[in-house]
Design a protein around this motif. Structure first.
Motif, PDB file in Angstrom:
ATOM      1  N   ILE A  94       0.721  -1.032   0.043  1.00 15.88           N
ATOM      2  CA  ILE A  94       0.033   0.039  -0.013  1.00 15.88           C
ATOM      3  C   ILE A  94       0.868   1.259  -0.110  1.00 15.88           C
ATOM      4  CG2 ILE A  94      -0.373   0.181   2.516  1.00 15.88           C
ATOM      5  CD1 ILE A  94      -3.158   1.013   2.199  1.00 15.88           C
ATOM      6  N   ARG A  95       1.968   1.366   0.581  1.00 16.27           N
ATOM      7  CA  ARG A  95       2.996   2.293   0.820  1.00 16.27           C
ATOM      8  C   ARG A  95       3.563   2.628  -0.857  1.00 16.27           C
ATOM      9  NH1 ARG A  95       4.862   0.383   5.351  1.00 16.27           N
ATOM     10  NH2 ARG A  95       6.581  -0.689   4.570  1.00 16.27           N
ATOM     11  N   GLU A 122       0.679   4.164  -2.839  1.00 16.28           N
ATOM     12  CA  GLU A 122       0.303   5.441  -2.610  1.00 16.28           C
ATOM     13  C   GLU A 122       1.476   6.424  -3.140  1.00 16.28           C
ATOM     14  OE1 GLU A 122      -2.508   4.822   1.319  1.00 16.28           O
ATOM     15  OE2 GLU A 122      -0.346   5.254   1.487  1.00 16.28           O
ATOM     16  N   THR A 123       2.905   5.968  -2.762  1.00 15.76           N
ATOM     17  CA  THR A 123       3.953   6.714  -3.293  1.00 15.76           C
ATOM     18  C   THR A 123       3.993   6.897  -4.724  1.00 15.76           C
ATOM     19  OG1 THR A 123       5.107   6.061  -1.141  1.00 15.76           O
ATOM     20  CG2 THR A 123       6.465   6.743  -3.186  1.00 15.76           C
ATOM     21  N   VAL A 141      -1.958   8.952  -4.301  1.00 21.69           N
ATOM     22  CA  VAL A 141      -3.218   8.680  -3.771  1.00 21.69           C
ATOM     23  C   VAL A 141      -3.475   8.036  -2.449  1.00 21.69           C
ATOM     24  CG1 VAL A 141      -5.618   7.466  -4.331  1.00 21.69           C
ATOM     25  CG2 VAL A 141      -4.348   9.006  -6.086  1.00 21.69           C
ATOM     26  N   ASP A 142      -4.525   8.428  -1.542  1.00 22.38           N
ATOM     27  CA  ASP A 142      -4.603   7.981  -0.283  1.00 22.38           C
ATOM     28  C   ASP A 142      -5.608   6.687  -0.421  1.00 22.38           C
ATOM     29  OD1 ASP A 142      -2.875   9.675   0.971  1.00 22.38           O
ATOM     30  OD2 ASP A 142      -4.673  11.005   1.340  1.00 22.38           O
ATOM     31  N   LEU A 143      -5.002   5.562   0.059  1.00 26.08           N
ATOM     32  CA  LEU A 143      -5.862   4.203  -0.103  1.00 26.08           C
ATOM     33  C   LEU A 143      -6.478   4.147   1.348  1.00 26.08           C
ATOM     34  CD1 LEU A 143      -4.146   3.765  -2.661  1.00 26.08           C
ATOM     35  CD2 LEU A 143      -4.441   1.205  -2.155  1.00 26.08           C
ATOM     36  N   LEU A 156     -10.204   5.298  -2.824  1.00 31.45           N
ATOM     37  CA  LEU A 156      -9.315   6.069  -3.150  1.00 31.45           C
ATOM     38  C   LEU A 156      -9.660   7.595  -3.115  1.00 31.45           C
ATOM     39  CD1 LEU A 156      -8.232   4.072  -6.631  1.00 31.45           C
ATOM     40  CD2 LEU A 156      -7.472   3.609  -4.076  1.00 31.45           C
ATOM     41  N   SER A 214      -8.292  11.708  -3.525  1.00 28.85           N
ATOM     42  CA  SER A 214      -7.251  12.569  -4.017  1.00 28.85           C
ATOM     43  C   SER A 214      -7.778  13.667  -4.586  1.00 28.85           C
ATOM     44  CB  SER A 214      -6.252  11.791  -5.059  1.00 28.85           C
ATOM     45  OG  SER A 214      -5.478  12.776  -5.810  1.00 28.85           O
ATOM     46  N   ARG A 256      -6.084  10.104  -9.431  1.00 29.84           N
ATOM     47  CA  ARG A 256      -6.897   8.890  -8.775  1.00 29.84           C
ATOM     48  C   ARG A 256      -7.340   8.025 -10.049  1.00 29.84           C
ATOM     49  NH1 ARG A 256     -10.494  12.476  -7.208  1.00 29.84           N
ATOM     50  NH2 ARG A 256     -12.147  12.102  -8.719  1.00 29.84           N
ATOM     51  N   ALA A 293      -4.540   5.682 -10.284  1.00 30.51           N
ATOM     52  CA  ALA A 293      -4.610   4.518  -9.034  1.00 30.51           C
ATOM     53  C   ALA A 293      -5.608   3.314  -9.212  1.00 30.51           C
ATOM     54  CB  ALA A 293      -4.517   5.355  -7.858  1.00 30.51           C
TER      55      ALA A 293
END
Length: 514
Positions: A227-228, A231-232, A236-238, A249, A251, A257, A260
């Motif tokens: 997940i890191r 996201e990197t 986008v934030d999961l 998701l 963003s 988005r 991702a």
């Protein structure tokens, strides 16, 4: 021997005699034939001479008859012409007599007219004398000279004509205003009826469905490395919560988005989820999104019938597919503005292509406004200049929110089409309470100013119309008062674009005719 010679000689003599006799006979016959031929020739000649004489006499007789006939015909024609000439002479004599009579009559009338003119001249002189006497009496009665009375009359007529002209001009202006408003309504309604666009709600999150909840753990990975990494790479934030079989998701950038989302869907289908595979899928999703952006830009240009746009500008235009404004998809909004502006241009008898082009590109700055400093209007102007768009298109982009005054018909059409597309029911969302508070605040700022008798926020808060008290606010002070209110609005309110401060000072005079 002698017996033989004698018969021979006798024979020869006989032969010679026969020949001579034959010759003489033929000669006599020939002489007779010649004599008869000469006689026949003489007869023929005599007959020909007689026939010629007969023909000659006949020709002479025929010529004499023809001459006689022509002479008779000439005498007849001469007689007819003489008769016609005599008739013409009689007519001319009659006309001369009639003209003489008319001339005499005209002379008598002329004499009568001269007498009448003399009499009228005398009457005119008498009337002029009477008029002068009356004018002198009027001047004495009115205590005013003739020139002064004429000036007063002229001034009165001028004032009345000025008033009538003002009334007529006001009627004409009102009629033109009514007709122009009706024509504008018809053009706008026709354009709106001919254009229908889909609405896309604004969203800052995307939800990816999962085949089962076990997939959440595989996406998180050992100690959260998967997940890191995702996201990197995507920015986008999961959000993995208790929602069954779903990952959210989050963003503010819709392009990231979307990348991702596609990458995560590919990883779920593939089943192999680890950092290296995640990086590969993200790159693949990024290329796919770039292709979608290019295709969307080309679709927009094809749908609006606009050609010759720079390829890089087409790509930037395609990015608007993932951009929304108050819940309205900006790419669909731009296409709709292009269609409406082109239709209104057609209704006005103008070339619709420049209007559609300016409408399609008017919000191009929103594609990268989160990457570049400045308003989307200025960004759009810079992009249009960079990719060699024409000056009318650049001006329409710059003026579509009223940041500068619209100086072309295309710019005015884009302004109207943008307002129509944004103001249609259901096109955009805004917090109703905040909207009402902003309008109330706008009116309260105006009403708190001394000299203001009333104010009205119109045009969705883009214009404030202020009515001032004419006894307290002069024309000169109106300018300063409008500037003061504009400064207060700038300092106390947050708003997009600009707000027009429209100040009205009106003096009314009312009377009644009884």
């Amino acid at each position: 021997m002698s017996n033989i010679i004698i018969p021979i000689i006798t024979g020869i003599v006989c032969l010679a005699v026969g020949v001579i006799i034959g010759f003489l006979y033929r000669k006599s016959v020939a002489e007779k034939e010649i004599g008869s031929a000469e006689t026949e020739a003489t007869r023929i000649i005599n007959e020909a001479i007689k026939a010629g004489e007969t023909k000659k006499r006949e020709s002479i007789l025929e010529a004499k008859d023809e001459i006689h006939k022509q002479r008779v015909e000439a005498d007849r024609e001469l007689k007819e012409r003489r008769n016609e000439t005599q008739q013409l002479e009689r007519r001319l004599i009659q006309r001369e007599e009639a003209l003489d009579k008319k001339s005499d009559m005209l002379d008598r009338k002329n004499d009568d007219l001269n007498r009448q003119l003399d009499a009228s001249q005398k009457e005119k002189e008498e009337l002029e004398r009477i008029k002068l006497e009356q004018v002198e009496k009027l001047e004495q009665i009115a205590s005013m000279t003739r020139d002064e009375a004429r000036d007063m009359l002229v001034q009165s007529i001028e004032n009345e004509a000025t008033h009538d002209a003002a009334v007529k001009l006001r009627e004409i202006n009102q009629r033109l205003k009514d007709e122009s408003e009706q024509t504008a309504r018809e053009i706008i309604s026709t354009a709106i009826q001919r254009c229908a666009a889909d609405q896309v709600s604004e969203a800052t999150v995307s939800v990816v469905p999962l085949p089962n909840d076990e997939m959440k753990g595989r996406i998180i990975g050992r100690e959260g490395r998967n997940i890191r990494t995702l996201e990197t790479l995507t920015g986008v934030d999961l959000i993995i919560d208790d929602t069954p079989e779903a990952i959210t998701l989050s963003s503010f950038d819709p392009v990231r988005r979307e990348i991702a989302r596609l990458a995560l869907e590919k990883l779920i289908v593939d089943g192999r989820i680890h950092p290296a595979r995640i990086e590969e899928m993200v790159d693949k999703a990024r290329r796919e999104v770039e292709q979608i952006i290019k295709s969307e830009g080309e679709r927009a240009t094809f749908e609006t019938g606009i050609h010759g746009i720079h390829p890089e500008l087409v790509k930037i235009l395609g990015r608007l597919r993932y951009r929304t404004s108050y819940g309205q998809n900006v790419l669909q909004h731009s296409i709709e503005v292009a269609h409406i502006a082109g239709m209104m241009a057609s209704e006005l008898g103008l070339d619709p292509v420049p209007a559609r082009r300016a409408g399609l590109l008017h919000d191009i700055g929103k594609a990268i406004d989160h990457e570049v400093e400045g308003s989307h209007v200025q960004i759009g102007v810079d992009l249009a200049k960079k990719y060699k768009e024409s000056q009318p298109i650049i001006h329409a982009i710059e003026a579509h929110h009223g940041d500068v005054e619209a100086k072309t018909i295309v710019a005015c059409l884009v302004q109207a089409a943008d307002a129509i597309s944004a103001a249609r029911p259901g096109a955009r969302r805004e917090n109703l309470e905040n909207y009402i508070k902003r309008l109330e605040k706008l009116e309260s700022i105006a009403n708190e100013t001394p000299g203001v008798s009333g104010s009205f926020a119109i045009q969705a808060g883009r214009e404030i119309r202020i009515i001032v008290n004419p006894e307290k606010v002069s024309d000169d002070k109106m300018v300063l008062l409008a500037r003061e209110i504009a400064k207060k609005i700038e300092n106390e309110l947050d708003y997009p674009g600009q707000i027009k401060v429209n100040m009205v000072r009106e003096t009314r005079a009312i009377d009644y005719a009884k």
